[in-house]
Design an enzyme around this catalytic site. Structure first.
Site, PDB file in Angstrom:
ATOM      1  N   LYS A 126       0.840  -1.198   0.000  1.00 28.24           N
ATOM      2  CA  LYS A 126       0.000   0.000   0.000  1.00 28.24           C
ATOM      3  C   LYS A 126       0.880   1.254   0.000  1.00 28.24           C
ATOM      4  O   LYS A 126       0.682   2.173  -0.774  1.00 28.24           O
ATOM      5  CB  LYS A 126      -0.926  -0.024   1.216  1.00 28.24           C
ATOM      6  CG  LYS A 126      -1.836   1.175   1.312  1.00 28.24           C
ATOM      7  CD  LYS A 126      -2.818   1.040   2.444  1.00 28.24           C
ATOM      8  CE  LYS A 126      -3.611   2.335   2.613  1.00 28.24           C
ATOM      9  NZ  LYS A 126      -4.514   2.300   3.749  1.00 28.24           N
ATOM     10  N   GLY A 131      -4.887  -2.035   4.943  1.00 31.31           N
ATOM     11  CA  GLY A 131      -4.112  -3.176   4.452  1.00 31.31           C
ATOM     12  C   GLY A 131      -4.779  -4.504   4.746  1.00 31.31           C
ATOM     13  O   GLY A 131      -4.894  -5.371   3.874  1.00 31.31           O
ATOM     14  N   ARG A 132      -5.255  -4.684   5.974  1.00 26.28           N
ATOM     15  CA  ARG A 132      -5.832  -5.988   6.351  1.00 26.28           C
ATOM     16  C   ARG A 132      -7.248  -6.174   5.818  1.00 26.28           C
ATOM     17  O   ARG A 132      -7.858  -7.213   6.052  1.00 26.28           O
ATOM     18  CB  ARG A 132      -5.754  -6.167   7.871  1.00 26.28           C
ATOM     19  CG  ARG A 132      -6.323  -5.018   8.671  1.00 26.28           C
ATOM     20  CD  ARG A 132      -5.877  -5.055  10.135  1.00 26.28           C
ATOM     21  NE  ARG A 132      -6.338  -3.904  10.888  1.00 26.28           N
ATOM     22  CZ  ARG A 132      -5.680  -2.759  11.020  1.00 26.28           C
ATOM     23  NH1 ARG A 132      -4.522  -2.596  10.432  1.00 26.28           N
ATOM     24  NH2 ARG A 132      -6.169  -1.761  11.733  1.00 26.28           N
ATOM     25  N   GLU A 155      -4.405  -6.653  14.979  1.00 26.25           N
ATOM     26  CA  GLU A 155      -3.927  -5.349  14.521  1.00 26.25           C
ATOM     27  C   GLU A 155      -5.077  -4.331  14.565  1.00 26.25           C
ATOM     28  O   GLU A 155      -4.866  -3.157  14.840  1.00 26.25           O
ATOM     29  CB  GLU A 155      -3.332  -5.441  13.105  1.00 26.25           C
ATOM     30  CG  GLU A 155      -2.459  -4.244  12.746  1.00 26.25           C
ATOM     31  CD  GLU A 155      -1.679  -4.411  11.443  1.00 26.25           C
ATOM     32  OE1 GLU A 155      -2.280  -4.255  10.366  1.00 26.25           O
ATOM     33  OE2 GLU A 155      -0.459  -4.692  11.492  1.00 26.25           O
ATOM     34  N   HIS A 160      -4.128 -33.018  17.714  1.00 29.81           N
ATOM     35  CA  HIS A 160      -2.964 -33.802  18.103  1.00 29.81           C
ATOM     36  C   HIS A 160      -1.815 -32.901  18.534  1.00 29.81           C
ATOM     37  O   HIS A 160      -0.667 -33.341  18.585  1.00 29.81           O
ATOM     38  CB  HIS A 160      -2.552 -34.705  16.942  1.00 29.81           C
ATOM     39  CG  HIS A 160      -3.675 -35.615  16.538  1.00 29.81           C
ATOM     40  ND1 HIS A 160      -3.933 -36.812  17.170  1.00 29.81           N
ATOM     41  CD2 HIS A 160      -4.674 -35.456  15.625  1.00 29.81           C
ATOM     42  CE1 HIS A 160      -5.009 -37.370  16.632  1.00 29.81           C
ATOM     43  NE2 HIS A 160      -5.480 -36.563  15.691  1.00 29.81           N
ATOM     44  N   LYS A 207       9.537  -0.683  13.867  1.00 27.60           N
ATOM     45  CA  LYS A 207      10.035  -0.392  12.507  1.00 27.60           C
ATOM     46  C   LYS A 207      11.140   0.653  12.569  1.00 27.60           C
ATOM     47  O   LYS A 207      12.180   0.518  11.925  1.00 27.60           O
ATOM     48  CB  LYS A 207       8.905   0.176  11.635  1.00 27.60           C
ATOM     49  CG  LYS A 207       7.923  -0.832  11.098  1.00 27.60           C
ATOM     50  CD  LYS A 207       6.986  -0.134  10.107  1.00 27.60           C
ATOM     51  CE  LYS A 207       5.753  -0.953   9.826  1.00 27.60           C
ATOM     52  NZ  LYS A 207       4.766  -0.268   9.006  1.00 27.60           N
ATOM     53  N   GLU A 227      10.703  -4.695   4.294  1.00 23.90           N
ATOM     54  CA  GLU A 227      10.857  -6.092   3.899  1.00 23.90           C
ATOM     55  C   GLU A 227      10.414  -6.308   2.447  1.00 23.90           C
ATOM     56  O   GLU A 227      11.077  -7.012   1.671  1.00 23.90           O
ATOM     57  CB  GLU A 227      10.007  -7.002   4.801  1.00 23.90           C
ATOM     58  CG  GLU A 227      10.333  -6.917   6.275  1.00 23.90           C
ATOM     59  CD  GLU A 227       9.408  -5.964   7.010  1.00 23.90           C
ATOM     60  OE1 GLU A 227       9.261  -4.800   6.571  1.00 23.90           O
ATOM     61  OE2 GLU A 227       8.833  -6.370   8.033  1.00 23.90           O
TER      62      GLU A 227
HETATM   63  O1  F6P Z   1       3.378  -3.165   9.726  1.00 23.61           O
HETATM   64  C1  F6P Z   1       2.017  -3.243   9.609  1.00 23.61           C
HETATM   65  C2  F6P Z   1       1.527  -2.891   8.252  1.00 23.61           C
HETATM   66  O2  F6P Z   1       1.465  -1.531   8.103  1.00 23.61           O
HETATM   67  C3  F6P Z   1       0.174  -3.546   8.002  1.00 23.61           C
HETATM   68  O3  F6P Z   1      -0.865  -2.821   8.514  1.00 23.61           O
HETATM   69  C4  F6P Z   1       0.184  -3.688   6.526  1.00 23.61           C
HETATM   70  O4  F6P Z   1      -0.774  -4.600   6.097  1.00 23.61           O
HETATM   71  C5  F6P Z   1       1.593  -4.137   6.289  1.00 23.61           C
HETATM   72  O5  F6P Z   1       2.356  -3.400   7.220  1.00 23.61           O
HETATM   73  C6  F6P Z   1       2.127  -3.936   4.902  1.00 23.61           C
HETATM   74  O6  F6P Z   1       2.080  -2.613   4.521  1.00 23.61           O
HETATM   75  P1  F6P Z   1       2.236  -2.189   3.001  1.00 23.61           P
HETATM   76  O7  F6P Z   1       1.112  -2.790   2.242  1.00 23.61           O
HETATM   77  O8  F6P Z   1       2.202  -0.689   3.004  1.00 23.61           O
HETATM   78  O9  F6P Z   1       3.554  -2.709   2.516  1.00 23.61           O
END
Ligand code: F6P
Length: 536
Positions: free
Chosen positions: A202, A261-262, A347, A378, A506, A208
């Protein structure tokens, strides 16, 4: 007049008041099933094994009424800035609404943009699937590597696992973790000339995701040279950053700041799935979500599935002080559902202050964990049945087998029904003693063994049943939980759509990374300093 404060007090008093065990409530409440089983968008949701009497249930409903869940729902639908700390609407419903809808985000019409993006997704996915869109060497794409994390990963991964064909024409692999193993595994055995890389972020600033995207872009460039950027696709609310990364402008799919995002699987974030599953399948997922939206929007609170699921959770969480919840899909294809819910619930609602910045008056989200049944039986079910904490369980089951040996599906169903029953009814010590006595065990041994083999029972569960695992029922299941989380947030008075709690780690990681890369040591506590020194 009942105020929210008194409604909360009534709920908590009702929860702790002496009551019959859950299994005993069926005898004294003959209409228990009628009242506590609801149908919504192809899902049958049974809340009769929750610890509330029908009187308690009314008390919980009163809480929803006086906290004005209906008004909050109207504000959500009207595109008001319900994400108050970021001044944003939360309009994931607009993404799955049928063409012709007229959603507005804080007064700005959005539905035409949504439709245009869906049309672009359809055209692109059909071009890739038909082979009309080829890679740099003219070969068709046979694999997609989807790069993204959190909401840009968990939804697509869940949807793919749940719906993927047994022999997919286009493979879909995921790389979320910045652990280089993840990218190495995702790329292993793939031919760069036939691999499409979909980078989903987003913000297009997530450390990462960008690190992984750079690795995969280098892999493409090493094999295909300068033409390789044609293999890059991006999905982002920051399209200029995606283009600066090298993604061709006509391969950047947008979404908007009013999509959390979620809550984003319904947007172009689902593009990899739309390509690999076919756009029609993706559209059916949207349709299932939209059907649940209609249910949530139009059904009275009394039979409103997201509202009732939220109230059952709150009855356990706040009324009975239960901080954990297990979610167990009895469907191997839904094994990622607990991970998806962890982000959606924890979250969204893992918050300790309300929208005014004041400490919350009630405990908020429970920790969610789980795995597919029967595997979990199990592993950790021992604790669910006999541990010192009562952990409410949400079971999800599918009536009809999708593939494979039907007889095994019947075994699966027998197990899920039995587990819910066992949690509720338990097994008394007297019964165990009788059995051990009949087996001829000595009295002294029975005294030691009987308590260990006793099941306390009276452990609550919800049971969500779908006829078949289809794109529609999956969409409905996800949307059901999105709205459940929203209702809980309203009752707790928190903002379910921000996530400030992820920021500190972060920013510290950015500083520590500079130190690990040879920069000047920072000022840290002794434990952190020792770790940095050890790993430098
Ligand atoms: O670190 C949390 C977060 O901001 C989430 O809310 C989000 O889904 C994820 O990182 C990834 O963010 P992006 O889509 O901006 O890479």
């Amino acid at each position: 007049m009942t105020t929210p404060q008194s409604a909360w007090k009534n709920l908590k008093n009702a929860a702790v008041a002496a009551r019959d065990p859950i299994s005993g409530l069926f005898a004294i409440e003959p209409d228990r099933l009628d009242k506590l089983v609801v149908e919504a968008a192809g899902l049958r949701i049974d809340l009769s094994k929750q610890p509330w009497s029908l009187g308690d249930f009314d008390t919980a409903l009163t809480l929803a009424k006086v906290c004005d869940v209906e008004a909050a729902r109207n504000r959500l639908w009207a595109g008001k800035p319900v994400n108050s700390s970021e001044h944003r609407a939360a309009l994931h419903m607009a993404l799955r609404a049928p063409d012709g809808a007229d959603f507005e985000a804080d007064g700005v019409p959005v539905s035409r943009d949504v439709e245009a993006t869906r049309n672009a997704m359809r055209a692109f996915s059909e071009a890739v699937r038909s082979g009309a869109k080829t890679g740099a060497t003219g070969k068709p794409f046979t694999a997609i590597v989807h790069i993204g994390i959190g909401g840009s990963d968990l939804g697509p991964r869940l949807v793919w696992e749940a719906l993927r064909p047994l022999n997919p024409g286009i493979k879909l692999r995921f790389a979320a973790n910045v652990d280089p193993s993840e990218t190495a595994l995702a790329l292993a055995g793939l031919d760069p000339a036939q691999t499409l890389v979909v980078v989903v972020s987003k913000t297009f600033t997530t450390q990462e995701t960008l690190a992984n995207a750079e690795v995969v872009r280098a892999w493409l460039r090493a094999a295909l040279g300068s033409e390789s950027d044609a293999h890059l696709v991006a999905v982002s609310a920051a399209p200029t950053l995606a283009q600066a990364f090298g993604v061709p402008a006509d391969q950047v799919f947008g979404f908007w700041d009013w999509v959390g995002g979620r809550y984003s699987i319904w947007s172009a974030v689902g593009l990899s799935c739309a390509i690999a599953l076919g756009y029609d399948v993706f559209q059916r997922l949207l349709d299932g979500g939209a059907t649940m939206d209609e249910h949530f929007r139009r059904t009275p609170l009394l039979q409103n599935a997201p509202v009732l699921l939220a109230l059952a959770h709150i009855f356990n969480r706040d009324g009975l002080d239960r901080p954990l919840r297990a979610v167990i899909p009895y469907a191997a294809r839904l094994r990622l559902f607990p991970s998806f819910l962890q982000q959606l619930e924890m979250e969204s609602n893992g918050k300790r202050v309300d929208q005014q910045g004041q400490p919350v008056a009630h405990a908020t989200a429970a920790s969610v964990f789980g795995d597919a049944g029967t595997n979990g039986q199990h592993a950790f079910f021992q604790m669910l049945h006999q541990g010192t904490d009562v952990i409410p369980v949400d079971f999800v089951a599918v009536a009809r087998a999708g593939e494979g040996e039907p007889a095994n599906h019947t075994i699966l169903l027998a197990n899920v029904i039995a587990q819910a029953q066992a949690l509720m009814t338990g097994r008394s010590e007297a019964e165990v003693r009788e059995e051990l006595t009949a087996k001829g065990l000595p009295a002294a041994e029975i005294d030691v063994l009987a308590p260990q083999r006793t099941f306390p029972g009276d452990r609550p569960s919800s049971f969500i049943l779908m006829e078949a695992l289809t794109p529609e029922t999956l969409g409905a299941l996800i949307a059901l939980h999105e709205h459940k989380v929203f209702v809980e947030g309203v009752l707790w008075g928190i903002n379910s759509f921000d996530q400030w709690g992820v920021e500190l780690g972060k920013s510290l990681a950015t500083k520590i990374l500079a130190e690990l890369q040879g920069g000047a040591p920072g000022i840290h506590d002794p434990s952190t300093a020792a770790l940095v020194a050890r790993l430098k």
